[in-house]
Design a protein around this motif. Sequence first.
Motif, PDB file in Angstrom:
ATOM      1  N   LYS A  11       0.811  -1.224   0.000  1.00  0.00           N
ATOM      2  CA  LYS A  11       0.000   0.000   0.000  1.00  0.00           C
ATOM      3  C   LYS A  11       0.840   1.269   0.000  1.00  0.00           C
ATOM      4  CE  LYS A  11      -3.857  -2.178   2.362  1.00  0.00           C
ATOM      5  NZ  LYS A  11      -4.496  -2.285   3.658  1.00  0.00           N
ATOM      6  N   TYR A  64     -15.355  -9.336  -1.716  1.00  0.00           N
ATOM      7  CA  TYR A  64     -14.028  -8.996  -2.221  1.00  0.00           C
ATOM      8  C   TYR A  64     -14.224  -7.863  -3.199  1.00  0.00           C
ATOM      9  CZ  TYR A  64     -12.289 -13.357  -0.281  1.00  0.00           C
ATOM     10  OH  TYR A  64     -11.933 -14.365   0.566  1.00  0.00           O
ATOM     11  N   LYS A  65     -13.588  -6.753  -2.914  1.00  0.00           N
ATOM     12  CA  LYS A  65     -13.817  -5.586  -3.754  1.00  0.00           C
ATOM     13  C   LYS A  65     -12.542  -5.224  -4.493  1.00  0.00           C
ATOM     14  CE  LYS A  65     -15.713  -0.921  -3.285  1.00  0.00           C
ATOM     15  NZ  LYS A  65     -16.909  -1.021  -4.101  1.00  0.00           N
ATOM     16  N   THR A  66     -12.609  -5.177  -5.791  1.00  0.00           N
ATOM     17  CA  THR A  66     -11.492  -4.664  -6.580  1.00  0.00           C
ATOM     18  C   THR A  66     -12.010  -3.483  -7.387  1.00  0.00           C
ATOM     19  OG1 THR A  66     -11.979  -6.059  -8.469  1.00  0.00           O
ATOM     20  CG2 THR A  66     -10.496  -6.970  -6.822  1.00  0.00           C
ATOM     21  N   ASP A  67     -11.117  -2.845  -8.121  1.00  0.00           N
ATOM     22  CA  ASP A  67     -11.540  -1.703  -8.919  1.00  0.00           C
ATOM     23  C   ASP A  67     -12.584  -2.113  -9.955  1.00  0.00           C
ATOM     24  OD1 ASP A  67      -9.793  -0.236  -7.517  1.00  0.00           O
ATOM     25  OD2 ASP A  67      -8.193  -0.290  -9.009  1.00  0.00           O
ATOM     26  N   GLU A  89     -14.677  -5.039  -9.973  1.00  0.00           N
ATOM     27  CA  GLU A  89     -15.926  -5.676  -9.605  1.00  0.00           C
ATOM     28  C   GLU A  89     -15.991  -5.938  -8.105  1.00  0.00           C
ATOM     29  OE1 GLU A  89     -15.892  -9.344 -11.745  1.00  0.00           O
ATOM     30  OE2 GLU A  89     -14.261 -10.151 -10.535  1.00  0.00           O
ATOM     31  N   THR A  90     -17.192  -6.208  -7.670  1.00  0.00           N
ATOM     32  CA  THR A  90     -17.389  -6.580  -6.281  1.00  0.00           C
ATOM     33  C   THR A  90     -17.909  -8.010  -6.253  1.00  0.00           C
ATOM     34  OG1 THR A  90     -17.910  -4.325  -5.730  1.00  0.00           O
ATOM     35  CG2 THR A  90     -18.584  -6.000  -4.173  1.00  0.00           C
ATOM     36  N   THR A 124      -6.192  -6.208   1.244  1.00  0.00           N
ATOM     37  CA  THR A 124      -6.422  -5.218   0.190  1.00  0.00           C
ATOM     38  C   THR A 124      -7.817  -5.337  -0.410  1.00  0.00           C
ATOM     39  OG1 THR A 124      -5.224  -6.779  -1.180  1.00  0.00           O
ATOM     40  CG2 THR A 124      -4.068  -4.772  -0.567  1.00  0.00           C
ATOM     41  N   THR A 125      -8.349  -6.565  -0.460  1.00  0.00           N
ATOM     42  CA  THR A 125      -9.629  -6.715  -1.157  1.00  0.00           C
ATOM     43  C   THR A 125     -10.776  -7.188  -0.264  1.00  0.00           C
ATOM     44  OG1 THR A 125      -8.858  -8.903  -1.793  1.00  0.00           O
ATOM     45  CG2 THR A 125      -8.638  -7.179  -3.423  1.00  0.00           C
ATOM     46  N   SER A 143     -19.930 -12.248  -8.798  1.00  0.00           N
ATOM     47  CA  SER A 143     -19.967 -10.786  -8.887  1.00  0.00           C
ATOM     48  C   SER A 143     -21.289 -10.348  -9.512  1.00  0.00           C
ATOM     49  CB  SER A 143     -18.789 -10.284  -9.714  1.00  0.00           C
ATOM     50  OG  SER A 143     -18.882 -10.777 -11.027  1.00  0.00           O
TER      51      SER A 143
END
Lengths: 299, 337
Positions: A127, B19-22, B24-25, B66-67, B285
């Motif tokens: 990060k 799990y969230k990324t840029d 998709e969720t 991170t996700t 997703s």
Amino acid sequence: MAFEGSSMQKGKTEITFKKQGQAREIWRRFKKSKGAVIGLVMLVAMLAVILLADVIAPYSLATKQNLSQKLAPPSSGHIFGCDAYGRDLFARVLHGGRTSLSIAVIATMTSCLLGSILGAVAGYFGKAVDSVIMRALDIFMSVPDILFTMAVVVALGANFINLLVALTLAYFTNYVRLVRSQVLNLSELEYVEAARAGGAGSARIIATHIIPNAMGVIIVNTTLNVAKIILYESTLSFLGLGMPPPAPEWGLMLSEARSFLRTSPHLLIFPAAAIVLSACSVNLIGDGLRDALDPHLKS
Amino acid sequence: MENKGENILLDIENLKVIYKTDLETVEAVNDVSLAVRRGRTLGLVGETGAGKTTTALSILRLLPSTTGRILSGKIEFNGEDLLKIDENMMRVIRGNRIAMVFQDPMTSLNPVMTVGDQIAEAIELHNGKMPKEEIDRRVENILQMVGIIPQRRFEYPHQFSGGMKQRVVIAIALSCEPELLIADEPTTALDVTIQAQVLNMIKELRDRLGTAMLLITHDLGIVAQICDDVAVMYAGEVIESGSVEDVFTGDARHPYTAGLFNSLPDLHSQAKRLKPIPGLMPDPSNLPPGCVFAPRCESRMDACEAHRPKTVQRGSHRLRCHLFGAGQAPAVGGQGR
């Protein structure tokens, strides 16, 4: 099969046996590579001669000028001959080795230490921490090494310590990238996750699970880097940015020999041979270590 | 939720994890409720990607930082909500009171540490002041317990076979005598004969130490063999749960569970082919608005595609399916849309 070697040891001596067991195992595999053993023998011989330099040829011989001996070719009195000021070349190569090799070894270690710490921190925490360290590193790396080192030496002045600083700053970037990528790979592994699931904290995970597993790669790169720094440091001296004269130093000697290349090639041959031999032997050792430390080649 | 109270060790309620990324969720776990009783074993069954491992990692709060995100829900361990305590407290619980065995023993041991040191590390982490001799003694005991000769503690993981490694992993997990053991497909990476050995050992140790267990598996045979309770997961939801008897021999059965049983070979029937469930699990997703299993379900009704079914309770047996909703409103509402 299972009950050979270290596992047979009993009683209180077990722990020391266990440690020796691993070192011995690495040594056994190191010995298998002929090149590495030759490199090691060469390096040990050179180090012995250089460490005993004062006994073999006192430092004064390396700096004392004797113009009657100017450019004397190798003879029984001066086995490597003499340079343009009539200084004994053999003594200069020996004492020059002291400076060259110690700068190379110390600069490698400091750059390795600095780079590894930054790399481990960047890779493990990721990060924002990662971004800050890596972007700062990009700035460092965007300046050509030689220009950067020259700037540091010119700004701070040429002496032993400043050379170390310059070389450390030029080389630590490699380690940051190397260790960061290792840490990124390793912290994905299940045993790191398992350690976390067992309640281990970040510091402990880095110290006992990540660094020891990255150690092989780091050690190998360090040995290879020693060779690079020997050459690099000679380059600096060659450009007149190394140790100030009259201190003997391999790169400096090459630089001085340039003008007499046609008439007295021995001025060039001996220091150049010293550089090649030391770089070569360290490289060979590095290759051998890489094979010896690689767990995939365990047999 | 009737037999709640003293004998519930781990109680998960309405857990929702994404799990969230840029791009998709991914709704990995949706409104999951589970309970592990003290000293009992809960089998968590489902196909790959159903959210079993995510649920397990949420319990230990080890989701990828991170996700992964826990949106809502409660995970009560001994009455204490694990989602509310701080990281330091959590570290005391991990390994000490809740331990986890990972799927692949080949990669869950550190290759440069002897197995003895790795077990000792686990003990040391939670028993800081224990003298060295005492730790050594415990390491030997625990190795003996999982059927490894104590002298082998000076060997490295690569000197062990897969089954032996999994024994070491289990030894590490049990070294602090946890109240709850989470085993994430502990035998999937092993071959069948070794599976049986390791399973028997787990079963024996569980009975001896009285450890509660959350066993994640996709093997119904294993469930029948060692679990007391079962929960079947599908696309992030628990679609059926209850005691082993409820699920294996009960009169009501969720169509998905029925499909799972149909895709097992049966020694006593003359079937020429197995009957697999057609289709694939929905994209997590992009889950369907109604029942998550509706697109593949043989007993699909209109209501199934429009409404998410509510959980129906029949004694200790819980089902999430419109079939057992006893002709409630959704059927009508479903046609209305």
